[in-house]
Write a protein that holds these residues in place. Structure first.
Motif, PDB file in Angstrom:
ATOM      1  N   UNK A  28       0.847  -1.191   0.000  1.00 39.37           N
ATOM      2  CA  UNK A  28       0.000   0.000   0.000  1.00 39.37           C
ATOM      3  C   UNK A  28       0.878   1.234   0.000  1.00 39.37           C
ATOM      4  N   UNK A  29       0.469   2.235  -0.747  1.00 41.32           N
ATOM      5  CA  UNK A  29       1.130   3.542  -0.749  1.00 41.32           C
ATOM      6  C   UNK A  29       0.134   4.534  -0.170  1.00 41.32           C
ATOM      7  N   UNK A  30       0.423   5.128   1.001  1.00 41.71           N
ATOM      8  CA  UNK A  30      -0.543   6.057   1.597  1.00 41.71           C
ATOM      9  C   UNK A  30      -0.707   7.312   0.762  1.00 41.71           C
ATOM     10  N   UNK A 215      -1.946  -8.405   9.206  1.00 42.85           N
ATOM     11  CA  UNK A 215      -1.081  -7.281   9.560  1.00 42.85           C
ATOM     12  C   UNK A 215      -0.921  -6.294   8.400  1.00 42.85           C
ATOM     13  N   UNK A 216      -0.815  -5.016   8.793  1.00 40.04           N
ATOM     14  CA  UNK A 216      -0.503  -3.936   7.850  1.00 40.04           C
ATOM     15  C   UNK A 216       0.647  -3.151   8.475  1.00 40.04           C
ATOM     16  N   UNK A 242       0.497  -6.902   4.603  1.00 43.33           N
ATOM     17  CA  UNK A 242       0.649  -5.790   3.668  1.00 43.33           C
ATOM     18  C   UNK A 242       1.710  -4.829   4.175  1.00 43.33           C
ATOM     19  N   UNK A 243       2.676  -4.491   3.327  1.00 48.21           N
ATOM     20  CA  UNK A 243       3.634  -3.449   3.672  1.00 48.21           C
ATOM     21  C   UNK A 243       3.096  -2.113   3.180  1.00 48.21           C
ATOM     22  N   UNK A 262      -4.576   2.217   7.978  1.00 47.69           N
ATOM     23  CA  UNK A 262      -5.025   1.157   8.881  1.00 47.69           C
ATOM     24  C   UNK A 262      -3.862   0.287   9.345  1.00 47.69           C
ATOM     25  N   UNK A 263      -2.737   0.912   9.630  1.00 50.08           N
ATOM     26  CA  UNK A 263      -1.542   0.178  10.048  1.00 50.08           C
ATOM     27  C   UNK A 263      -1.746  -0.482  11.403  1.00 50.08           C
TER      28      UNK A 263
END
Length: 542
Positions: A28-30, A215-216, A242-243, A262-263
């Motif tokens: 994911x890229x915020x 996990x995120x 997810x990183x 949502x980390x």
């Protein structure tokens, strides 16, 4: 979690993960409206990532790249970096990440030392590479990514045939780390090493427990570092997580990005903690769903205050590029407010030793030595320092890897960090070799003698201090300081440039003219107490 063995390759692990977790998010890229790419943010499922990687893999294969080839990636911390790396590794190509802060001299060294066959870069990085190739003996091919589609890339044909057979021992990456003797050393990391790092992290008990498929992990560290590109990424890949990869740490945006992405886990460096504590209270910081933070270097006096304000534990760890199967203080006896970071364990044994390599009693400071086991000391460690067998042998003297870090082990076996390796400055998570900065300054005709060392810094942990004896006839002061500062900026990444400048008539030496750095700045001394020292920290910018 994906089952792997010591013979599993990265490509095999990737395909197993795609098959098991196709609809989970892998990367994911915020969102960040000020960022030049993906300003609205983006998520890639395992299946979507697999499609990008498969397209690139086919292009590399069609162009003739494979085992034995080395490709530099000048792609910052964008998703394309991971897609290219995984595509390359699936064919046995070795990935050599390039620090985007490198200047021409540093690029020259990496291109020649790594003997790159190809460099894949962002369009805005092409000119810097072309300038470097005017100086280098090695002349790799250059290719730019498409700004609209990172998978749409026309690769030039490889100039040589692949050599060898892909296995778990095949080099997956070469990461450059600052060494005490000047130029960075190329750490060669195998497929087995990288997957073992992820498996080790994903298998932790206690506070650092990874929940499969849930996990995120928010990682603000760059993809040219082992932390983001290997430790956290393979932990997520193997466990269906997810990183969340941001471009860089920004204190004012931290909580918004953490919350909106949502980390559940964050990685940190010591420099991040005081900067977050200094931010004014906000609603964002109360909305997170973090279970723990994982990192190193939190100041003991800030540890409890951070956990109390933000409501999640900071788990201190130890690790380095040569061995990123971390030691961490994740048990129920975690000691908040100390520099403790856990114990050794099967698969990462620890010996605290004196200068002759003999064990010291509990409570006595000594160098931390590590190994996998007595029977297989080097298992899951780095393969070698590239083209430097002498440095590799020295690091493994006596069958233990010499970390250079001074620790204290208490009666219960808990390890406490005391001091870092000689001649390495740790600034905001970057390791800086004092010898490299000294070599640059000594190349300036107005510098006669120089000693570079670490000065304590409240925010960045340490800052670079240059103690300089000028050449005859050169007057100390602001003018020469600015001239030397500008010279260093042209030659080195910004973070290596000295922030403190002290011009002196003499640098203390031994009878054999060996510089005695410990006599320049006493332990814990405020650098501002040096007479007429000049502060250039505010001018250090990317």
């Amino acid at each position: 979690m994906i089952a792997i063995t010591d013979q599993t390759t990265i490509g095999q692990a990737l395909q197993a993960a795609i098959a098991r977790y196709p609809d989970n998010s892998l990367l994911a890229v915020p969102a960040n409206p000020k960022r030049s790419y993906l300003p609205e943010g983006c998520e890639f499922s395992y299946a979507q990532a697999g499609a990008h990687i498969a397209t690139l893999q086919a292009r590399y294969q069609a162009a003739g790249y494979g085992v034995g080839h080395r490709v530099g990636l000048f792609l910052e911390s964008r998703p394309e970096h991971l897609w290219h790396k995984l595509a390359m590794n699936s064919l046995g190509i070795c990935c050599v990440p390039i620090n985007p802060d490198y200047k021409r001299r540093e690029l020259n060294y990496l291109i020649d030392h790594a003997q790159l066959d190809l460099v894949v870069c962002l369009p805005e990085r092409l000119e810097a590479l072309q300038q470097s190739l005017q100086d280098t003996r090695n002349q790799p091919a250059l290719v730019c990514t498409d700004p609209q589609d990172g998978s749409a890339i026309a690769l030039p044909a490889a100039r040589s045939q692949p050599s060898g057979t892909l296995s778990a021992d095949t080099p997956a990456s070469i990461l450059y780390t600052s060494g005490t003797t000047g130029q960075p050393k190329g750490c060669v990391l195998s497929h087995a090493y990288e997957l073992a790092a992820g498996k080790w992290y994903a298998s932790h008990p206690g506070h650092v427990s990874i929940q499969e498929g849930r996990e995120r992990l928010f990682n603000p560290l760059p993809l040219f570092h082992v932390n983001a590109s290997i430790l956290s990424f393979y932990c997520m890949l193997l466990s269906g997580g997810c990183q969340i990869q941001t471009d860089r740490f920004q204190p004012s945006r931290w909580w918004e990005e953490v919350v909106c992405s949502r980390a559940t886990i964050v990685h940190y460096l010591g420099v991040i903690i005081p900067l977050l504590l200094k931010q004014p209270p906000s609603d964002w910081e109360k909305q997170h769903c973090l279970r723990f933070g994982y990192g190193a270097g939190v100041e003991p006096q800030l540890h409890a205050a951070f956990e109390q304000r933000f409501g999640f534990p900071l788990i201190e760890l130890w690790g380095m590029t040569e061995v990123v199967r971390t030691i961490s203080d994740h048990g129920d006896d975690r000691q908040v407010g100390t520099r403790s970071f856990g114990r050794g364990a099967p698969g990462l044994e620890v010996l605290v030793a004196d200068e002759s390599g003999q064990p010291v009693p509990p409570g006595t400071p000594g160098e931390m030595l590590v190994r996998y086991s007595a029977e297989s000391p080097r298992k899951h460690f780095f393969s070698e320092y590239l083209d430097n067998p002498e440095a590799t042998a020295k690091a493994w003297e006596g069958g233990w890897f010499h970390t250079g870090d001074v620790v204290l082990q208490d009666a219960d076996g808990l390890l406490h960090f005391m001091d870092r390796r000689k001649n390495i400055i740790r600034r905001s998570g970057e390791n800086i070799a004092a010898a490299e900065v000294e070599a640059v300054l000594l190349s300036h005709p107005k510098v006669h003698q120089v000693a570079v060392l670490a000065a304590p810094d409240d925010i960045r942990e340490e800052e670079v201090l240059a103690s300089i004896v000028l050449a005859d006839g050169v007057a100390p002061g602001t003018a020469i300081c600015q001239e030397l500062f500008a010279f260093c900026q042209q030659e080195m990444a910004y973070y290596k440039v000295p922030g403190w400048w002290w011009f002196t008539n003499e640098i203390p030496t031994t009878g054999t003219q060996k510089i005695q750095k410990h006599r320049i700045l006493a332990a814990g001394q405020d650098v501002r107490s040096l007479p007429q020292v000049l502060d250039m920290r505010a001018h250090k910018k990317r």
